[in-house]
Scaffold this motif. Structure first.
Motif, PDB file in Angstrom:
ATOM      1  N   ASP A 131      -5.365   4.911   8.623  1.00 23.25           N
ATOM      2  CA  ASP A 131      -6.143   4.206   7.605  1.00 23.25           C
ATOM      3  C   ASP A 131      -6.638   2.870   8.127  1.00 23.25           C
ATOM      4  O   ASP A 131      -5.939   2.188   8.899  1.00 23.25           O
ATOM      5  CB  ASP A 131      -5.305   3.957   6.350  1.00 23.25           C
ATOM      6  CG  ASP A 131      -5.062   5.208   5.530  1.00 23.25           C
ATOM      7  OD1 ASP A 131      -5.623   6.273   5.873  1.00 23.25           O
ATOM      8  OD2 ASP A 131      -4.304   5.132   4.553  1.00 23.25           O
ATOM      9  N   ALA A 186      -7.991  -0.565   6.236  1.00 22.72           N
ATOM     10  CA  ALA A 186      -8.121  -1.204   4.930  1.00 22.72           C
ATOM     11  C   ALA A 186      -8.774  -2.573   5.110  1.00 22.72           C
ATOM     12  O   ALA A 186      -8.476  -3.293   6.063  1.00 22.72           O
ATOM     13  CB  ALA A 186      -6.758  -1.352   4.270  1.00 22.72           C
ATOM     14  N   ASP A 223     -11.258   9.259   1.868  1.00 23.31           N
ATOM     15  CA  ASP A 223     -10.707  10.049   2.970  1.00 23.31           C
ATOM     16  C   ASP A 223     -11.383  11.420   2.943  1.00 23.31           C
ATOM     17  O   ASP A 223     -12.243  11.652   2.089  1.00 23.31           O
ATOM     18  CB  ASP A 223      -9.167  10.095   2.940  1.00 23.31           C
ATOM     19  CG  ASP A 223      -8.562  10.966   1.855  1.00 23.31           C
ATOM     20  OD1 ASP A 223      -9.266  11.809   1.246  1.00 23.31           O
ATOM     21  OD2 ASP A 223      -7.350  10.847   1.607  1.00 23.31           O
ATOM     22  N   CYS A 232     -11.599  -1.772  -6.121  1.00 22.34           N
ATOM     23  CA  CYS A 232     -11.201  -1.120  -4.875  1.00 22.34           C
ATOM     24  C   CYS A 232     -11.859   0.261  -4.739  1.00 22.34           C
ATOM     25  O   CYS A 232     -12.241   0.881  -5.726  1.00 22.34           O
ATOM     26  CB  CYS A 232      -9.684  -0.983  -4.797  1.00 22.34           C
ATOM     27  SG  CYS A 232      -8.941   0.103  -6.037  1.00 22.34           S
ATOM     28  N   LEU A 249      -7.930   5.411  -8.170  1.00 18.83           N
ATOM     29  CA  LEU A 249      -6.895   5.477  -7.148  1.00 18.83           C
ATOM     30  C   LEU A 249      -5.594   5.991  -7.737  1.00 18.83           C
ATOM     31  O   LEU A 249      -4.943   6.861  -7.155  1.00 18.83           O
ATOM     32  CB  LEU A 249      -6.688   4.104  -6.503  1.00 18.83           C
ATOM     33  CG  LEU A 249      -5.620   4.036  -5.425  1.00 18.83           C
ATOM     34  CD1 LEU A 249      -5.940   4.969  -4.261  1.00 18.83           C
ATOM     35  CD2 LEU A 249      -5.452   2.592  -4.946  1.00 18.83           C
ATOM     36  N   TYR A 301     -11.368   3.980  -2.297  1.00 20.37           N
ATOM     37  CA  TYR A 301     -10.528   4.742  -1.381  1.00 20.37           C
ATOM     38  C   TYR A 301     -11.315   5.987  -0.979  1.00 20.37           C
ATOM     39  O   TYR A 301     -11.764   6.744  -1.841  1.00 20.37           O
ATOM     40  CB  TYR A 301      -9.211   5.149  -2.054  1.00 20.37           C
ATOM     41  CG  TYR A 301      -8.364   6.018  -1.169  1.00 20.37           C
ATOM     42  CD1 TYR A 301      -7.410   5.447  -0.324  1.00 20.37           C
ATOM     43  CD2 TYR A 301      -8.537   7.394  -1.131  1.00 20.37           C
ATOM     44  CE1 TYR A 301      -6.653   6.256   0.528  1.00 20.37           C
ATOM     45  CE2 TYR A 301      -7.788   8.190  -0.279  1.00 20.37           C
ATOM     46  CZ  TYR A 301      -6.854   7.614   0.542  1.00 20.37           C
ATOM     47  OH  TYR A 301      -6.114   8.397   1.394  1.00 20.37           O
ATOM     48  N   TYR A 317       0.842  -1.200   0.000  1.00 21.82           N
ATOM     49  CA  TYR A 317       0.000   0.000   0.000  1.00 21.82           C
ATOM     50  C   TYR A 317       0.877   1.250   0.000  1.00 21.82           C
ATOM     51  O   TYR A 317       0.701   2.149  -0.833  1.00 21.82           O
ATOM     52  CB  TYR A 317      -0.907  -0.049   1.234  1.00 21.82           C
ATOM     53  CG  TYR A 317      -1.717   1.190   1.493  1.00 21.82           C
ATOM     54  CD1 TYR A 317      -2.914   1.397   0.829  1.00 21.82           C
ATOM     55  CD2 TYR A 317      -1.304   2.142   2.416  1.00 21.82           C
ATOM     56  CE1 TYR A 317      -3.680   2.531   1.074  1.00 21.82           C
ATOM     57  CE2 TYR A 317      -2.061   3.269   2.665  1.00 21.82           C
ATOM     58  CZ  TYR A 317      -3.245   3.456   1.993  1.00 21.82           C
ATOM     59  OH  TYR A 317      -3.991   4.578   2.232  1.00 21.82           O
ATOM     60  N   HIS A 342     -10.970  -2.058   0.113  1.00 20.41           N
ATOM     61  CA  HIS A 342     -11.478  -0.762   0.563  1.00 20.41           C
ATOM     62  C   HIS A 342     -10.463  -0.113   1.494  1.00 20.41           C
ATOM     63  O   HIS A 342      -9.853  -0.797   2.310  1.00 20.41           O
ATOM     64  CB  HIS A 342     -12.798  -0.901   1.335  1.00 20.41           C
ATOM     65  CG  HIS A 342     -13.889  -1.583   0.588  1.00 20.41           C
ATOM     66  ND1 HIS A 342     -14.518  -1.014  -0.490  1.00 20.41           N
ATOM     67  CD2 HIS A 342     -14.455  -2.794   0.758  1.00 20.41           C
ATOM     68  CE1 HIS A 342     -15.433  -1.855  -0.943  1.00 20.41           C
ATOM     69  NE2 HIS A 342     -15.408  -2.947  -0.205  1.00 20.41           N
ATOM     70  N   VAL A 343     -10.329   1.201   1.389  1.00 22.46           N
ATOM     71  CA  VAL A 343      -9.521   1.981   2.329  1.00 22.46           C
ATOM     72  C   VAL A 343     -10.388   3.118   2.846  1.00 22.46           C
ATOM     73  O   VAL A 343     -11.037   3.819   2.067  1.00 22.46           O
ATOM     74  CB  VAL A 343      -8.251   2.568   1.662  1.00 22.46           C
ATOM     75  CG1 VAL A 343      -7.480   3.436   2.653  1.00 22.46           C
ATOM     76  CG2 VAL A 343      -7.360   1.459   1.113  1.00 22.46           C
TER      77      VAL A 343
END
Length: 122
Positions: free
Chosen positions: A100, A102, A40, A36, A51, A38, A12, A111-112
């Motif tokens: 994080d 994950a 934040d 995936c 990503l 992501y 990662y 998934h993050v």
């Protein structure tokens, strides 16, 4: 899971640190599932392409930034949490600190969910 959790977390970080576009895409392919996600406080992207685009944008905005592991890795039930630090190589104080979580599947990150504890102003 065929890969160790520490290898997965290092993969990662390697994906975030890879500045060569082709090598970064290969790292993302190795470490993340096709579907995936992501998320934040600054972004919500889906898929490897999304990503890759977000990582490229962060690298463009903060040239030379390096992400390193900032805490022990805690894991259970196909999920991992850890703190990371980001900043110029060799800096005494990180420019950014994040936390994080994950979720992984079959040795890759699916998934993050990221949180920023400290970030440079935009």
């Amino acid at each position: 899971m065929s890969r160790s959790v520490s290898d997965l977390v290092q993969g990662y970080l390697d994906s975030w640190n890879e500045t060569d576009p082709g090598a970064r895409q290969a790292a993302i392919e190795k470490n993340f599932t096709n579907d995936c996600t992501y998320t934040d406080p600054l972004a919500a992207v889906a898929g490897r392409e999304g990503l890759d685009g977000f990582i490229a944008a962060v690298q463009s905005k903060y040239p030379g930034i390096v992400f390193t592991l900032g805490s022990a890795i805690d894991t259970h039930h196909d999920q991992v949490r850890f703190t990371w630090h980001a900043g110029p190589p060799g800096s005494k104080e990180p420019a950014a600190i994040g936390f994080d979580v994950a979720v992984f599947e079959n040795g890759k990150i699916r998934h993050v969910f990221g949180f920023l504890d400290k970030a440079q102003p935009a």
